[in-house]
Design a protein around this motif. Structure first.
Motif, PDB file in Angstrom:
ATOM      1  N   UNK A  46     -25.694  -8.630   4.661  1.00 32.12           N
ATOM      2  CA  UNK A  46     -26.670  -9.219   5.559  1.00 32.12           C
ATOM      3  C   UNK A  46     -26.001  -9.541   6.883  1.00 32.12           C
ATOM      4  N   UNK A  47     -26.787  -9.472   7.890  1.00 26.67           N
ATOM      5  CA  UNK A  47     -26.219  -9.842   9.183  1.00 26.67           C
ATOM      6  C   UNK A  47     -25.914 -11.326   9.154  1.00 26.67           C
ATOM      7  N   UNK A  48     -24.975 -11.698  10.001  1.00 21.72           N
ATOM      8  CA  UNK A  48     -24.636 -13.113  10.047  1.00 21.72           C
ATOM      9  C   UNK A  48     -25.598 -13.829  10.980  1.00 21.72           C
ATOM     10  N   UNK A  49     -26.836 -13.787  10.590  1.00 23.03           N
ATOM     11  CA  UNK A  49     -27.838 -14.452  11.406  1.00 23.03           C
ATOM     12  C   UNK A  49     -27.631 -15.944  11.260  1.00 23.03           C
ATOM     13  N   UNK A  50     -27.645 -16.626  12.383  1.00 23.91           N
ATOM     14  CA  UNK A  50     -27.485 -18.076  12.312  1.00 23.91           C
ATOM     15  C   UNK A  50     -28.801 -18.726  12.682  1.00 23.91           C
ATOM     16  N   UNK A  51     -28.918 -19.957  12.323  1.00 23.59           N
ATOM     17  CA  UNK A  51     -30.092 -20.728  12.742  1.00 23.59           C
ATOM     18  C   UNK A  51     -29.609 -21.772  13.733  1.00 23.59           C
ATOM     19  N   UNK A  52     -30.191 -21.734  14.913  1.00 18.93           N
ATOM     20  CA  UNK A  52     -29.824 -22.732  15.906  1.00 18.93           C
ATOM     21  C   UNK A  52     -30.689 -23.954  15.663  1.00 18.93           C
ATOM     22  N   UNK A  53     -30.051 -25.120  15.707  1.00 21.75           N
ATOM     23  CA  UNK A  53     -30.847 -26.321  15.451  1.00 21.75           C
ATOM     24  C   UNK A  53     -30.529 -27.414  16.459  1.00 21.75           C
ATOM     25  N   UNK A  54     -31.083 -28.579  16.214  1.00 22.00           N
ATOM     26  CA  UNK A  54     -30.909 -29.679  17.154  1.00 22.00           C
ATOM     27  C   UNK A  54     -29.442 -30.053  17.362  1.00 22.00           C
ATOM     28  N   UNK A  55     -28.631 -29.850  16.337  1.00 18.92           N
ATOM     29  CA  UNK A  55     -27.211 -30.167  16.490  1.00 18.92           C
ATOM     30  C   UNK A  55     -26.569 -29.281  17.541  1.00 18.92           C
ATOM     31  N   UNK A  56     -26.965 -27.998  17.499  1.00 22.07           N
ATOM     32  CA  UNK A  56     -26.425 -27.082  18.504  1.00 22.07           C
ATOM     33  C   UNK A  56     -26.870 -27.512  19.895  1.00 22.07           C
ATOM     34  N   UNK A  57     -28.125 -27.902  19.991  1.00 17.35           N
ATOM     35  CA  UNK A  57     -28.646 -28.338  21.289  1.00 17.35           C
ATOM     36  C   UNK A  57     -27.839 -29.520  21.791  1.00 17.35           C
ATOM     37  N   UNK A  58     -27.537 -30.429  20.883  1.00 14.80           N
ATOM     38  CA  UNK A  58     -26.764 -31.599  21.285  1.00 14.80           C
ATOM     39  C   UNK A  58     -25.365 -31.192  21.749  1.00 14.80           C
ATOM     40  N   UNK A  59     -24.733 -30.260  20.991  1.00 12.00           N
ATOM     41  CA  UNK A  59     -23.383 -29.828  21.376  1.00 12.00           C
ATOM     42  C   UNK A  59     -23.395 -29.139  22.733  1.00 12.00           C
ATOM     43  N   UNK A  60     -24.405 -28.313  22.918  1.00 12.90           N
ATOM     44  CA  UNK A  60     -24.476 -27.584  24.188  1.00 12.90           C
ATOM     45  C   UNK A  60     -24.666 -28.553  25.352  1.00 12.90           C
ATOM     46  N   UNK A  61     -25.350 -29.656  25.075  1.00 13.42           N
ATOM     47  CA  UNK A  61     -25.604 -30.617  26.138  1.00 13.42           C
ATOM     48  C   UNK A  61     -24.457 -31.583  26.347  1.00 13.42           C
ATOM     49  N   UNK A  62     -23.401 -31.444  25.547  1.00 11.67           N
ATOM     50  CA  UNK A  62     -22.265 -32.355  25.670  1.00 11.67           C
ATOM     51  C   UNK A  62     -21.357 -31.902  26.813  1.00 11.67           C
ATOM     52  N   UNK A  63     -21.252 -32.695  27.857  1.00  9.07           N
ATOM     53  CA  UNK A  63     -20.447 -32.267  29.015  1.00  9.07           C
ATOM     54  C   UNK A  63     -18.979 -32.066  28.662  1.00  9.07           C
ATOM     55  N   UNK A  64     -18.513 -32.715  27.632  1.00 11.03           N
ATOM     56  CA  UNK A  64     -17.115 -32.545  27.266  1.00 11.03           C
ATOM     57  C   UNK A  64     -16.875 -31.149  26.699  1.00 11.03           C
ATOM     58  N   UNK A  65     -17.871 -30.620  25.979  1.00 14.53           N
ATOM     59  CA  UNK A  65     -17.722 -29.291  25.385  1.00 14.53           C
ATOM     60  C   UNK A  65     -18.084 -28.188  26.373  1.00 14.53           C
ATOM     61  N   UNK A  66     -19.096 -28.465  27.178  1.00  5.31           N
ATOM     62  CA  UNK A  66     -19.571 -27.431  28.096  1.00  5.31           C
ATOM     63  C   UNK A  66     -19.849 -28.029  29.467  1.00  5.31           C
ATOM     64  N   UNK A  67     -18.798 -28.180  30.260  1.00  7.58           N
ATOM     65  CA  UNK A  67     -18.953 -28.859  31.555  1.00  7.58           C
ATOM     66  C   UNK A  67     -19.852 -28.115  32.554  1.00  7.58           C
ATOM     67  N   UNK A  68     -20.020 -26.816  32.381  1.00  4.74           N
ATOM     68  CA  UNK A  68     -20.814 -26.063  33.349  1.00  4.74           C
ATOM     69  C   UNK A  68     -22.299 -26.080  33.034  1.00  4.74           C
ATOM     70  N   UNK A  69     -22.652 -26.707  31.914  1.00  4.63           N
ATOM     71  CA  UNK A  69     -24.059 -26.724  31.526  1.00  4.63           C
ATOM     72  C   UNK A  69     -24.697 -28.035  31.975  1.00  4.63           C
TER      73      UNK A  69
END
Lengths: 408, 248
Positions: free
Chosen positions: A76-99
């Protein structure tokens, strides 16, 4: 070019109306084609630019998925499910300063809206956060957008597009009367609190045939209480930062989902799409312009041909003129003026035809007339007249009067 | 109006030859022609076809250059002039009248007569006035706006004469001016030449018709590129022979 030679040249043009008209037609078509085709090129460029800009020029879109050809057989493909945790991580300036902003989207599948017996199925009903309005540059024609408080409170509210409103009320109705009204979306009654400003078609779909509700409300509505997110829209801190933001987003998601592959999710960069599209459009416009320029060139050859015929036909007249005192420069001026007048008149008519033609929608594109193309086409037409007129005119000027007089 | 008598001749041709072709096919169209023409004279140059009279006419008209010899027109050595200066000579000093009229087609009589003045750079209003006067002088005041193809042969030739005199040239050079005309028009045209001569204009007519030659004060005959006879029928100062008995 003095007034006298203009007068004589006009006489020459008038003397052979059909021939002059046909010659001018060549230039007319050339000039008109340049203007219209360049306008079509830039019109289609403008349209696709608009389409992409509607998505936000410094935004990235993250979609989960098994893209590519990896979904076969046992693996099976390694399909992932994006969830609220990912959204939170992406919005974390420490992890992603350009976002700068992260907006989750949850899609409702074929949600039907009904009001007062009328029903409509918007192309998209999406649950999201208020930041979307800013990131996607969505403006309201009336009412207000929902707020973070609405998201937290799972408020039963909706912001709808103009097409949805019209589908519910009728084409001519005043859509603002829908504000504050209850519309049934699937199995829930939602209050319409805002109506979006018209955005028109992006060429693929009607951007007004949409409805947005708070993401929490959407989950109540269709998908139960999962944390799943279908799409994430990311706004970078600036246009220049989109490439970095893309890398950061990829890194964050790979960190959250160990073992994911490059095709497990897609981070789409609108800016780079825009650039590619721009480049394509430029090529397209240049190609169209080149095709048109060739027809202008052909028109010029037509002018030369006719001028050569004219000179031969009027050899005797040239002889007479020389006998009564015309200098070489007079004869040169006369025929050159005639050639330039032909292309100028043809050019002017071509500009008229081009401007007229550009008012129509051509193959689904509304042409945008570029002023430079008008001046360029007209200028080139005049230069074409000069260039292709010089040889025949010079040939006339160099005729010996005695030979010209004897010519039968 | 008494003719202006000048000590300077209009035309001085000295030992002019014109050779066409090269080597074996060499043709001597003119073979040592010398000629002096006084102001106010009316000269007929006669000869059969091939006698060289057309070649002489082309040289006198500054349309062609002699192979050797000198041609002085109104004190100016034509042989040394460039193209633009030759155009000016043709424009100001010479009035051409051709056998086939040579009017510009699709152009009114008035515009045809105006044309030499236009090339001389004269303002429109003034040249229009002068063209009108010239056309009136040849009896075509009522045909100003006619196109050449709306005029009879005689009328066309009169327009051509008006065009020849409009610049007030040193001489009128007519090449078989009656060759394409019927006898009535011929008489008209010849009378106009006579009258212009009475007014003091120098007229040179190239012809092979004796009738035309009878109007001239002087008849020069060419054969094989040489002048074979040169007789005077009337004095330079005075009326052309056929007008002598008619009151002016």
């Amino acid at each position: 070019m003095n007034l006298e030679s203009v007068r004589i040249a006009l006489g020459g043009i008038r003397a052979n109306k059909l021939r002059s008209t046909l010659t001018m037609l060549g230039i007319l078509i050339g000039v008109g084609a340049v203007i219209v085709l360049v306008a079509v090129g830039s019109g289609s460029a403008a349209a696709s630019r608009q389409r992409l800009e509607a998505l936000g020029s410094n935004t990235l879109t993250v979609t989960a998925g098994g893209f590519g050809l990896g979904n076969r057989g046992g693996t099976q493909s390694r399909r992932i499910v994006i969830d609220d945790d990912d959204v939170a991580s992406l919005g974390d300036p420490a992890l992603a300063p350009s976002i700068a902003k992260v907006v989750p989207l949850v899609n409702g599948q074929s949600v039907t809206a009904s009001y007062n017996g009328a029903s409509a199925t918007p192309q998209q009903v999406q649950g999201t956060t208020p930041a979307l309005f800013d990131v996607r540059n969505l403006r309201l024609a009336g009412g207000a957008a929902f707020t973070d408080a609405d998201v937290d409170a799972r408020s039963k509210v909706a912001v709808i597009g103009l097409t949805v409103a019209k589908n519910l009320l009728g084409e001519t109705a005043d859509v603002s009367q829908l504000l504050g009204q209850t519309v049934r979306f699937a199995n829930s009654n939602l209050t319409v609190i805002g109506i979006l400003k018209a955005r028109g078609s992006n060429g693929v779909q009607d951007q007004d045939n949409v409805a947005f509700v708070p993401i929490t409300t959407m989950r109540d509505l269709v998908s139960g209480n999962s944390k799943r997110v279908d799409q994430v829209v990311i706004q970078a801190t600036g246009r220049a930062a989109t490439a970095t933001a893309q890398l950061e987003a990829t890194a964050v998601l790979q960190g959250n989902h160990p073992g994911s592959r490059s095709n497990s999710f897609l981070v789409l960069n609108q800016a780079s799409l825009l650039e590619t599209q721009d480049a394509n459009n430029q090529t397209f416009t240049v190609l169209l312009g080149a095709v048109a320029a060739i027809s202008l060139l052909v028109g010029g050859i037509g002018v030369m041909n006719i001028m050569l015929v004219t000179v031969t036909e009027r050899t005797r007249e040239i002889g007479i003129r020389k006998a009564i005192g015309a200098r070489r420069s007079d004869i040169l001026g006369q025929f050159l003026t005639e050639a330039v007048l032909l292309t100028m008149l043809g050019g002017l008519l071509g500009v008229g035809a081009g401007l007229l033609g550009s008012r129509f929608t051509i193959v689904g594109v509304s042409p945008v007339v570029e002023p430079f193309s008008v001046f360029l086409a007209f200028g080139v037409a005049v230069v074409v007249g000069l260039f292709f007129g010089i040889y025949p005119a010079n040939r006339a000027a160099q005729l010996r009067p005695i030979d010209a007089l004897r010519y039968e | 109006m008494p003719p202006v008598v000048s000590t300077r001749p209009v035309i001085v041709v000295r030992d002019v030859t014109k050779v066409y072709g090269m080597g074996d096919v060499e043709v001597r169209a003119l073979d040592g022609v010398s000629l002096v023409i006084e102001r106010g004279d009316h000269v007929a140059i006669m000869g059969a076809s091939g006698s060289g009279k057309s070649t002489l006419m082309n040289i006198l008209g500054a349309l062609d250059a002699p192979t050797t010899g000198r041609y002085v027109l109104d004190g100016e050595d034509v042989g040394t002039l460039g193209d633009a200066a030759l155009a000016d000579i043709r424009n100001r000093r010479i009035g051409f009248v051709f056998q086939s009229f040579n009017l510009i087609p699709r152009t009114t009589a008035l515009a045809n007569v105006e044309l030499p003045l236009a090339y001389a750079g004269m303002k429109r209003a003034r040249r229009r006035e002068r063209a009108r006067t010239a056309l009136a002088a040849v009896g075509l005041a009522d045909r100003l706006d006619h196109l050449p193809n709306e005029l009879s042969g005689g009328q066309q030739q009169r327009v051509a004469i008006a065009r020849a005199i409009v610049t007030n040239p040193s001489m009128i050079l007519a090449d078989e001016p009656t060759g394409a005309l019927d006898s009535r028009s011929t008489a008209e045209v010849l009378t106009i030449f006579d009258r212009l001569n009475v007014q003091g204009r120098t007229i040179i007519v190239i012809t092979h018709e004796e009738e035309v030659a009878r109007h001239a004060k002087r008849v020069v005959r060419l054969r094989d590129g040489r002048i074979v006879s040169d007789e005077r029928q009337a004095p330079v100062e005075g009326r052309p022979p056929l007008l002598m008995e008619v009151p002016a």
